[in-house]
Enzyme design. Sequence first.
Site, PDB file in Angstrom:
ATOM      1  N   HIS A  22       0.830  -1.203   0.000  1.00 55.96           N
ATOM      2  CA  HIS A  22       0.000   0.000   0.000  1.00 55.96           C
ATOM      3  C   HIS A  22       0.868   1.260   0.000  1.00 55.96           C
ATOM      4  O   HIS A  22       0.585   2.228  -0.707  1.00 55.96           O
ATOM      5  CB  HIS A  22      -0.914   0.016   1.229  1.00 55.96           C
ATOM      6  CG  HIS A  22      -1.839  -1.150   1.312  1.00 55.96           C
ATOM      7  ND1 HIS A  22      -2.835  -1.383   0.387  1.00 55.96           N
ATOM      8  CD2 HIS A  22      -1.916  -2.173   2.209  1.00 55.96           C
ATOM      9  CE1 HIS A  22      -3.497  -2.486   0.718  1.00 55.96           C
ATOM     10  NE2 HIS A  22      -2.947  -2.982   1.805  1.00 55.96           N
ATOM     11  N   ARG A 154       7.010   3.846 -10.001  1.00 56.73           N
ATOM     12  CA  ARG A 154       7.864   5.016  -9.815  1.00 56.73           C
ATOM     13  C   ARG A 154       8.308   5.636 -11.141  1.00 56.73           C
ATOM     14  O   ARG A 154       8.400   4.954 -12.156  1.00 56.73           O
ATOM     15  CB  ARG A 154       9.076   4.631  -8.968  1.00 56.73           C
ATOM     16  CG  ARG A 154       8.717   4.358  -7.524  1.00 56.73           C
ATOM     17  CD  ARG A 154       9.870   3.769  -6.742  1.00 56.73           C
ATOM     18  NE  ARG A 154      10.049   2.351  -7.014  1.00 56.73           N
ATOM     19  CZ  ARG A 154      10.979   1.595  -6.418  1.00 56.73           C
ATOM     20  NH1 ARG A 154      11.809   2.148  -5.543  1.00 56.73           N
ATOM     21  NH2 ARG A 154      11.090   0.317  -6.711  1.00 56.73           N
ATOM     22  N   GLU A 261       6.937  -3.151 -12.438  1.00 52.90           N
ATOM     23  CA  GLU A 261       8.210  -2.445 -12.579  1.00 52.90           C
ATOM     24  C   GLU A 261       9.165  -3.230 -13.463  1.00 52.90           C
ATOM     25  O   GLU A 261       9.878  -2.644 -14.303  1.00 52.90           O
ATOM     26  CB  GLU A 261       8.810  -2.176 -11.201  1.00 52.90           C
ATOM     27  CG  GLU A 261       7.998  -1.143 -10.416  1.00 52.90           C
ATOM     28  CD  GLU A 261       8.624  -0.713  -9.108  1.00 52.90           C
ATOM     29  OE1 GLU A 261       8.342   0.409  -8.659  1.00 52.90           O
ATOM     30  OE2 GLU A 261       9.381  -1.507  -8.513  1.00 52.90           O
TER      31      GLU A 261
END
Length: 335
Positions: A22, A154, A261
């Site tokens: 989370h 990210r 990712e």
Amino acid sequence: MMPARTKILFRCDGSQQIGLGHVVRSCALAMMLGEKFECSFFIRDPSPALSRYIKEAGFALTSLPGTVIEEEAAAWAEHLEGDEILVLDGYAFNTRYQQLLKTKGNKIVCIDDIHAYKFVADIVINHAPGVDESMYSLSEGGKLFTGPQFALIRKSFLQQALNGKKKGTDDTIFVCLGGADPSNTTLSVIQNIYTRAQHLTRNITVNLVLGSAYKYEDTLALQETGMVQLNIFRNLSAELLIEVMQRCSIAICSASTICFEYAAVSTGTIFLCKTADNQAEFYTHMLQNKFAEDFFSGFYPEDGSFSRQDQHKFADLLDGKQRQRILDIFEELVR
């Protein structure tokens, strides 16, 4: 004078017991939004490592005491101005919690993957592939955004997706089961690799990445086979993690953000482990669409070839344009 940026307040939790998923995806979202919005975090009893993770990402952090969840919402609502956007990522933030935070008219965004209750939020984001949107109950006017096109990863990974993906060296394997891996699936994976590599006539390299909340590192002191070189990395920056991923033509990971990712920076083969119940839909869709294989039933290096699948179809979904799509959603909220 420049107008004040809209505040976004993130409410999420993470620990060795519940994992860091989370917090990781909420922090990735905050990184996407940070140039346009003022982002800060509210986390219950964060560990020193978790506090450092948030602060090193550039965000203010408020530590919350443990209390009854509805009491927390009522107390928090008293301090709101009404113009903040609230981002909730956690299974405790149910319908009643959202209703209490709506008393001053705040916009609410929920990050979710289990559709366990009705949402009164303005926006719900579930970035898993293959979401059955009919399973969601939204209030009138609520909007649902699903799929990897809204993947919360990210900025460094999104930029690499735009720059170009790479496929690493054959027989070099990336392993990461998340930031905490509370059940220590990592150990089972490493043991399986050692067992299945015993009869190989070639060497393989395993690059194992451990998260900041992983607490079982002492269990990994195993007797290695002569065919396996194990490299252990811990607390890697995004840039170093990308470098390690791109060395590897194989990824063994949880059905979670780490899978996104890897696919953002590599076209290698993905083997999945389901390490939590909330990963079930993600895991099932990945296998059904042949985007990945199950590790425990499908990883057999002795057949002479690891990379049996073409993973471009899934990797292409991670196109690097997720940040702009997410920005569009939030900017529409404040218009």
